[in-house]
Design a protein around this motif. Structure first.
Motif, mmCIF file in Angstrom:
data_model
loop_
_atom_site.group_PDB
_atom_site.id
_atom_site.type_symbol
_atom_site.label_atom_id
_atom_site.label_comp_id
_atom_site.label_asym_id
_atom_site.label_seq_id
_atom_site.Cartn_x
_atom_site.Cartn_y
_atom_site.Cartn_z
ATOM 1 N N ILE B 102 -21.219 -52.179 -41.187
ATOM 2 C CA ILE B 102 -21.799 -52.509 -42.564
ATOM 3 C C ILE B 102 -23.477 -52.001 -42.546
ATOM 4 C CG2 ILE B 102 -21.035 -55.019 -43.005
ATOM 5 C CD1 ILE B 102 -23.119 -55.909 -41.168
ATOM 6 N N GLY B 103 -23.197 -50.665 -42.420
ATOM 7 C CA GLY B 103 -24.217 -50.046 -42.501
ATOM 8 C C GLY B 103 -24.537 -49.530 -44.172
ATOM 9 N N THR B 104 -25.508 -49.094 -44.449
ATOM 10 C CA THR B 104 -25.895 -49.115 -46.044
ATOM 11 C C THR B 104 -24.927 -48.304 -46.859
ATOM 12 O OG1 THR B 104 -28.216 -48.848 -45.278
ATOM 13 C CG2 THR B 104 -27.864 -48.884 -47.493
ATOM 14 N N ALA B 105 -24.411 -47.233 -46.309
ATOM 15 C CA ALA B 105 -23.492 -46.470 -47.222
ATOM 16 C C ALA B 105 -22.193 -47.416 -47.110
ATOM 17 C CB ALA B 105 -23.053 -45.189 -46.482
ATOM 18 N N PHE B 107 -21.885 -50.515 -46.925
ATOM 19 C CA PHE B 107 -22.304 -51.728 -47.700
ATOM 20 C C PHE B 107 -22.250 -51.527 -49.227
ATOM 21 C CE2 PHE B 107 -25.361 -54.340 -49.858
ATOM 22 C CZ PHE B 107 -24.841 -55.500 -49.819
ATOM 23 N N VAL B 108 -22.857 -50.506 -49.766
ATOM 24 C CA VAL B 108 -22.850 -50.376 -51.028
ATOM 25 C C VAL B 108 -21.223 -49.954 -51.774
ATOM 26 C CG1 VAL B 108 -25.228 -49.617 -51.254
ATOM 27 C CG2 VAL B 108 -23.432 -47.917 -51.194
ATOM 28 N N LYS B 109 -20.513 -49.620 -50.587
ATOM 29 C CA LYS B 109 -19.081 -49.444 -51.187
ATOM 30 C C LYS B 109 -18.263 -50.278 -50.839
ATOM 31 C CE LYS B 109 -19.130 -44.422 -51.456
ATOM 32 N NZ LYS B 109 -18.475 -43.140 -50.885
ATOM 33 N N CYS B 142 -23.677 -48.668 -38.920
ATOM 34 C CA CYS B 142 -23.437 -47.283 -39.016
ATOM 35 C C CYS B 142 -22.827 -46.520 -37.796
ATOM 36 C CB CYS B 142 -24.841 -46.662 -39.517
ATOM 37 S SG CYS B 142 -24.378 -45.159 -40.213
ATOM 38 N N CYS B 146 -20.475 -41.667 -42.823
ATOM 39 C CA CYS B 146 -20.671 -42.532 -44.173
ATOM 40 C C CYS B 146 -19.805 -41.967 -45.188
ATOM 41 C CB CYS B 146 -22.050 -42.151 -44.287
ATOM 42 S SG CYS B 146 -23.202 -42.863 -43.011
#
Lengths: 615, 176
Positions: B102-105, B107-109, B142, B146
């Motif tokens: 659930i890293g940012t990249a 998460f946004v996907k 992460c 990514c």
């Protein structure tokens, strides 16, 4: 193996290695973590089998390299013709394509494959060539040489900088050189590296430490991993140079346990450097001793903060302490200690080889050199890019990253990880360096760039980052432990439609308090994503609290799916629904049971008639 | 090298299998030059814990006490370190360790939906192991892959571009 004792011997060895006969074609196979995850190992196996079968050993040299930066197209192969310098880069390679690729050689692209543009990657020179967006100092060797063979590093000026420093320069001269170069810490803060070194060098002689911070914790940033996996010797060499400059004899690399491949390659590199005598006792006959050991993190983001990192190396909870005293005065085991980031170290050898003037000629006056950015999120070409400081975001996102995926609209780019902020379209043409990013409410951070499009809800994004900080807060100081929890709850209220204008005011007030009172950088910067989304996307916050509406359609509590009269009753959504909450006879309009719907959106995506609407 | 513990009653009740694990841990500890740095022994704690978790799968109380004894620090200090770092766990974990990035990249996907789907299907929360001891569900930040977001790791295997729909297939592949 004989140890290298003098710079002349090193030069001779490098020349011998360079002139050794080699096959005319070099085939680079990207064996970094993401390459391997995408299936490069199978491709490599196919290549080895094909080469053995067709007896091409003398025609093609297979080189396993680290990340080439072309992550969006992994597995990636590159063919290089040694004589003409001609290159061919293949992306999305499958083992089945291998025979065709080897057949075609460097003459032209093999049929049925995807080739990639070269402009994205690979200026061989260290200075930016005209017309090239990227300049590679940090990533010079990454994705170009085999990281598990020290000889390949030696062929590319490896350890020449260390030889020069140890045999021709005094420690003071080294510190002055780094100060003059204007190099600033690439971990995010941007503190001048030279000043840090001079502070430690000024401490009375005795035991000192030099630490490499390889605890790359920012989600979405993976440049340090790429360097460690692709060019570990550059970090070792720089640490030895730094050790000489400040008078430290022990180097420690503090690395995340989540990076097993990087650890393995570092261990190999250290062993090889010791065998050649580049680490150990009396390096280059100068009387300087230097050793490097590896220490592991255990999954704590706050350990990227230098005092927390030092405590972690000491086997304690990785909680930060108040500075001063700075680690340069009293750090690991109470001794003077320098902590620098991987990317910072990767610049050092090039500065020593080419001089401070050369380094200053790249980038901006306030932030010389280059910066590696990890492009991720809703961008077409996910990957690593190294650009001179002062490059605009537009160039990075649209020219190198090829714009937004699926033709969607650009909304914002998040830099600086959970401590940073988001940058909107109006600042796309801003030349970026440390100061410029700070001025617009974000920060450089370690260089992760997460691109967001119109489908991302900014309130939700702010909540996501806060949740991250919450998870990673060590709990030592109250503003961070309690304050951020409360901020998270307020955001939760907003995204679930229970927020009011008062909620927004409370958020603002709390942000200011936490910023002023938290103990370390983690807590002080935790409100940044909230503040920056609030100032740039206030309308989205207002839509949530005043209209109970999520403009991006991302906050699941505020949306629902409905079947419209366009439904032909094909039954596809009914089959796909994971919770079986869709009912309806064949050829009749279906119905979603709103009470049982988990709002996963599977039906919305499955419907071929656009009969399902998100509201 | 056999186990060096002074915790006799616990030691005697160990099964041969367990005893072998303790011996393996002791063999590792004995390769560390602890006596060379008497006042800095603690610096080896985290790497010993890594090794112990690798051997035992998790860090049971008995093992924590054993390590504390070997480093001459209190059990509380060892537990303090274990509870601080997310990598360490003092509860047994399932045979299939499912970790949703659930890293940012990711998460946004859409990693959030993938995690929800795992929770729903396995009927466990994050950080829990299913009743039959087969699955452990966790999240991590992460893995640096990514470009393949959203990413799910099952033990050492990486699944890329995962959607909620693919969750069932991934679970199906986890057969003993």
């Amino acid at each position: 193996m004989t140890k290298i004792q003098t710079p002349a011997e090193l030069k001779e060895l490098a020349a011998t290695l360079k002139n050794a006969p080699r096959p005319p074609v070099k085939l680079l196979v990207s064996m970094g973590t993401c390459g391997i995850a995408a299936g490069t190992a199978d491709v490599l196996k196919a290549i080895r089998e094909e080469v053995a079968e067709r007896r091409l050993e003398n025609a093609i040299e297979i080189v396993e390299v680290g990340c080439m930066g072309l992550c969006y197209a992994e597995p990636v192969l590159m063919l290089v013709d040694r004589e003409s310098g001609k290159r061919l880069i293949y992306g999305d390679v499958t083992p089945q394509q291998v025979p065709a690729i080897l057949n075609a050689g460097t003459a032209g692209a093999a049929p049925g494959t995807r080739t990639l543009e070269r402009s994205w990657y690979y200026p061989e020179c260290e200075a930016p060539a005209p017309g090239e967006l990227q300049a590679r100092i940090v990533l010079k060797n990454t994705g170009c040489i085999n990281p598990e063979k020290i000889e390949e590093y030696l062929m590319n000026d490896g350890y020449a900088a260390l030889a020069k420093v140890l045999t021709t320069m005094s420690p003071e001269e080294v510190v002055k050189l780094i100060s003059d170069s204007g190099l600033r810490g690439r971990g995010g803060g941007g503190f001048p590296t030279g000043r840090k070194w001079s502070l430690a060098a000024a401490q009375p002689p005795g035991e000192k430490f030099i630490i490499c911070n390889a605890d790359e914790g920012d989600p979405g940033a993976f440049m340090d991993r790429a360097v460690l996996e692709g060019d570990p010797h550059s970090v070792l060499e720089a640490m030895a140079i730094g050790g000489y400059a400040i008078g430290a004899q022990t180097g420690v690399i503090y690395i995340r346990a989540e990076y097993p491949l990087a650890v393995k390659r570092l261990e190999i590199a250290i062993k090889q450097a010791e065998e050649y005598g580049f680490l150990g006792k009396n390096i280059f006959g100068s009387g300087f001793d230097f050793n490097i050991e590896i220490k592991f993190g255990a999954g704590a983001f706050v350990c990227g903060e230098e005092t927390a990192l030092i405590h972690s190396i000491e086997g304690k909870r990785g909680e930060p302490t108040v500075k001063p005293p700075f680690p340069a005065v009293s750090g690991l085991w109470g001794r003077p200690t320098i902590v620098n980031n991987v990317e910072t170290y990767a610049c050092i050898a090039a500065i020593v080889r080419n001089g401070a003037e050369w380094f200053r000629s790249i980038g901006t006056p306030g932030s010389p050199g280059t910066k590696v950015f990890a492009l991720a999120g809703k961008i077409s070409k996910v990957g690593l890019a190294e650009v001179p400081m002062g490059t605009t975001l537009r160039k990075i996102i649209y020219e190198i990253g090829d714009g937004i995926k699926n033709g969607r609209q650009f909304k914002a780019v998040q830099t600086g990880g959970p401590s940073g902020g988001c940058i909107t379209a109006k600042n796309l043409d801003l030349p970026i360096d440390y100061e410029a990013l700070k001025a617009i409410g974000s920060m450089m951070g370690s260089g992760g760039m997460i691109v967001m499009d119109e489908d991302d809800c900014m309130v939700n994004i702010a909540k996501f980052f806060l949740e991250f900080t919450l998870d990673e807060s060590c709990g030592k100081c109250t503003p961070c432990r309690v304050g951020n929890r409360r901020m998270y709850e307020l955001l939760e209220e907003i995204t679930s439609g229970r927020g009011t204008m008062d909620t927004i005011n409370k958020l603002k007030m709390l942000s200011a308090t936490i910023k002023d009172t938290a103990l370390c950088g983690l807590g002080q910067t935790a409100p940044n994503p909230v503040l920056s989304t609030m100032s740039n996307f206030e309308d989205e916050y207002l839509a949530h609290v005043q209209e109970s509406r999520c403009p991006a359609g991302a906050c699941t509590k505020l949306i629902h799916y409905e079947v419209t009269d366009r439904c032909v009753g094909c039954g596809l959504c009914l089959q796909r629904c994971p919770v079986n909450c869709i009912t309806g006879e064949r050829r009749e309009r279906h119905l979603i049971d709103q009470n049982r719907c988990i709002k996963c959106g599977v039906c919305f995506m499955a419907c071929k008639f656009h009969a399902i609407e998100k509201r | 090298m056999s186990c060096q513990c002074t915790n006799e009653p616990a030691c005697r009740t160990r099964t041969p299998e367990q005893a072998e694990k303790y011996n393996e841990l002791e063999r590792y500890i004995s390769t560390i030059p602890l006596e060379k740095v008497p006042d800095r022994k603690r610096g080896y704690l985290i790497q010993i814990l890594h090794k112990a978790q690798h051997i035992f799968g998790y860090l049971p109380e008995d093992v924590q006490k054993y390590i504390a004894e070997r480093l001459k620090i209190s059990h509380a200090e060892v537990y303090g370190v274990i509870s601080f770092y997310s990598y360490f766990t003092d509860k047994p974990v399932g045979r299939y360790k499912i970790n949703v990035c659930i890293g940012t990249a990711c998460f946004v996907k859409g990693a959030g939906k993938v995690l929800e789907e795992f929770k729903r299907r396995l009927n466990i929360k994050e950080g829990e192991t299913s009743g039959d001891g087969k699955f452990f569900l966790g999240s991590l930040r992460c893995v640096g892959a990514c470009s393949l977001a959203p990413v799910v790791m099952v033990n050492d295997r990486v699944y890329g571009n995962v959607t909620a729909e693919k969750v069932g297939e991934i679970l199906k592949e986890c057969t003993d």
